[in-house]
Design an enzyme around this catalytic site. Structure first.
Site, mmCIF file in Angstrom:
data_model
loop_
_atom_site.group_PDB
_atom_site.id
_atom_site.type_symbol
_atom_site.label_atom_id
_atom_site.label_comp_id
_atom_site.label_asym_id
_atom_site.label_seq_id
_atom_site.Cartn_x
_atom_site.Cartn_y
_atom_site.Cartn_z
ATOM 1 N N CYS A 165 0.866 -1.184 0.000
ATOM 2 C CA CYS A 165 0.000 0.000 0.000
ATOM 3 C C CYS A 165 0.898 1.228 0.000
ATOM 4 O O CYS A 165 1.673 1.425 0.948
ATOM 5 C CB CYS A 165 -0.917 -0.015 1.216
ATOM 6 S SG CYS A 165 -1.990 1.424 1.254
ATOM 7 N N CYS B 246 -3.298 6.836 -4.865
ATOM 8 C CA CYS B 246 -3.008 5.396 -4.755
ATOM 9 C C CYS B 246 -1.562 5.079 -5.175
ATOM 10 O O CYS B 246 -1.235 5.132 -6.375
ATOM 11 C CB CYS B 246 -3.990 4.564 -5.574
ATOM 12 S SG CYS B 246 -3.829 2.790 -5.229
HETATM 13 O O1 PYC Z 1 -1.888 3.674 -1.946
HETATM 14 O O2 PYC Z 1 -1.380 1.695 -2.705
HETATM 15 C C1 PYC Z 1 -2.150 2.482 -2.190
HETATM 16 C C2 PYC Z 1 -3.494 2.002 -1.791
HETATM 17 C C3 PYC Z 1 -4.018 0.769 -1.997
HETATM 18 C C4 PYC Z 1 -5.319 0.794 -1.448
HETATM 19 C C5 PYC Z 1 -5.531 2.047 -0.942
HETATM 20 N N1 PYC Z 1 -4.412 2.768 -1.148
#
Ligand code: PYC
Length: 310
Positions: free
Chosen positions: A85, A235
């Site tokens: 993550c 993300c």
């Molecule tokens: O930032 O990799 C990330 C992530 C995965 C799910 C929520 N954030």
């Protein structure tokens, strides 16, 4: 259970410092599988409402196998144990710095998918160097109920992603409900039509891309997470998957930097170097803020002690 909550670009991370289940001392991938199969009630109780919140991602600290790592970590949301993550790793580094456990500079962190590096640039700013990321399929078409044919790339960035550019609807905050429904339907169609990552890896994240209002931003994204919440941040693992797609398509060179924006307008700076296995080694720079330090209590008489499951 002692926890510290932070957010990275609006996306929460709950670091569990102590009080988690005993997962043994094997490889982190084995411990993550054990968490997923044997401790579902635990991870849902920490992330679901009323103790958690809809977008919550938790980071369970564990002993690393690699002695060079400052910690091991297993991430999860209310629905799934994650391989890696990115926003959570930025939040974790800021939390460890807040606690005085690490200082400015580079540190290694062990995850179930490999060792990643964090560079603490200041109290809030961290660069994550992720595991090697790769595009495995380009221009895959899937028939989605209510949407028709949706075409995207399959890529790995620590988790498996389906990346659709351009999005069928504008990636703006007023469309969050519609974007959620569309990405949920797309993920279900991928599963039904047998489209997966390597070795059958389940695609549990879907990203739709659109233009940003700012000329300085490469694109704005909407990221669906396994628990059907959308990522408030751009993300980190999704950005890693995106870098691998841009590199494979010849749209971004090694060392070039772009800015990726989330649907709520938070941003990461992204770049990559070539990876040894033909993929990319992504760098993701973002900012996190510590919000709370608390002790979670589990009253046996509480009818919702395992979280609200509807
Ligand atoms: O930032 O990799 C990330 C992530 C995965 C799910 C929520 N954030």
């Amino acid at each position: 259970m002692h926890v510290i909550d932070s957010h990275t670009g609006g996306e929460p991370t709950r670091v569990i410092l102590e009080g988690g289940p005993d997962l043994g001392s094997g490889p982190l991938a084995e411990r993550a599988a054990k968490l997923a199969t044997e401790h579902r009630a635990f991870y849902r109780s920490v992330s679901l409402e009323p103790r958690g919140q809809v977008a919550m991602v938790c980071a369970l600290l564990v002993e690393p196998v690699d002695p060079e790592c400052v910690t091991g970590v297993i991430y999860f949301d209310a629905e799934a144990v994650l391989g890696m993550c990115g926003h959570g790793t930025i939040g974790l580094a800021v939390t460890l710095a807040h606690m005085g456990r690490i200082g400015p500079g580079k540190h290694k962190i062990e995850t179930p998918v490999g060792v990643v590096t964090v560079e603490v640039l200041d109290a809030n700013t961290v660069t994550v160097t992720n595991v090697e990321s790769r595009r495995t399929q380009a221009d895959v078409s899937v028939e989605v109920e209510g949407l028709g044919t949706v075409t995207g790339d399959v890529a790995y960035g620590g988790n498996w992603f389906f990346l659709v550019d351009p999005s069928p609807v504008p990636v703006v905050s007023s469309n969050i409900r519609q974007l959620t429904d569309m990405t949920v339907a797309t993920r279900a169609a991928l599963k039904a039509q047998g489209i997966a990552g390597e070795n059958g890896g389940e695609i549990d994240h879907v990203i739709f891309y659109g233009p940003s209002d700012s000329a300085k931003v490469h694109s704005r994204n909407f990221v669906l997470c396994p628990d059907d919440a959308y990522d408030r941040s751009p993300c980190g693992t999704g950005s890693s998957a995106r870098l691998s797609c841009l590199a494979a398509a010849g749209r971004l060179g090694a060392g070039e930097e772009i800015v990726q924006e989330s649907v709520i307008g938070s941003s990461y700076r992204l770049s990559y170097i070539a990876g040894p296995k033909g993929g990319v080694i992504p760098s993701i720079t973002g900012r996190a803020y510590v919000m709370a330090e608390s002790k979670l209590l589990f009253d046996p008489a509480d009818p919702f002690k395992h979280g609200i499951e509807l």
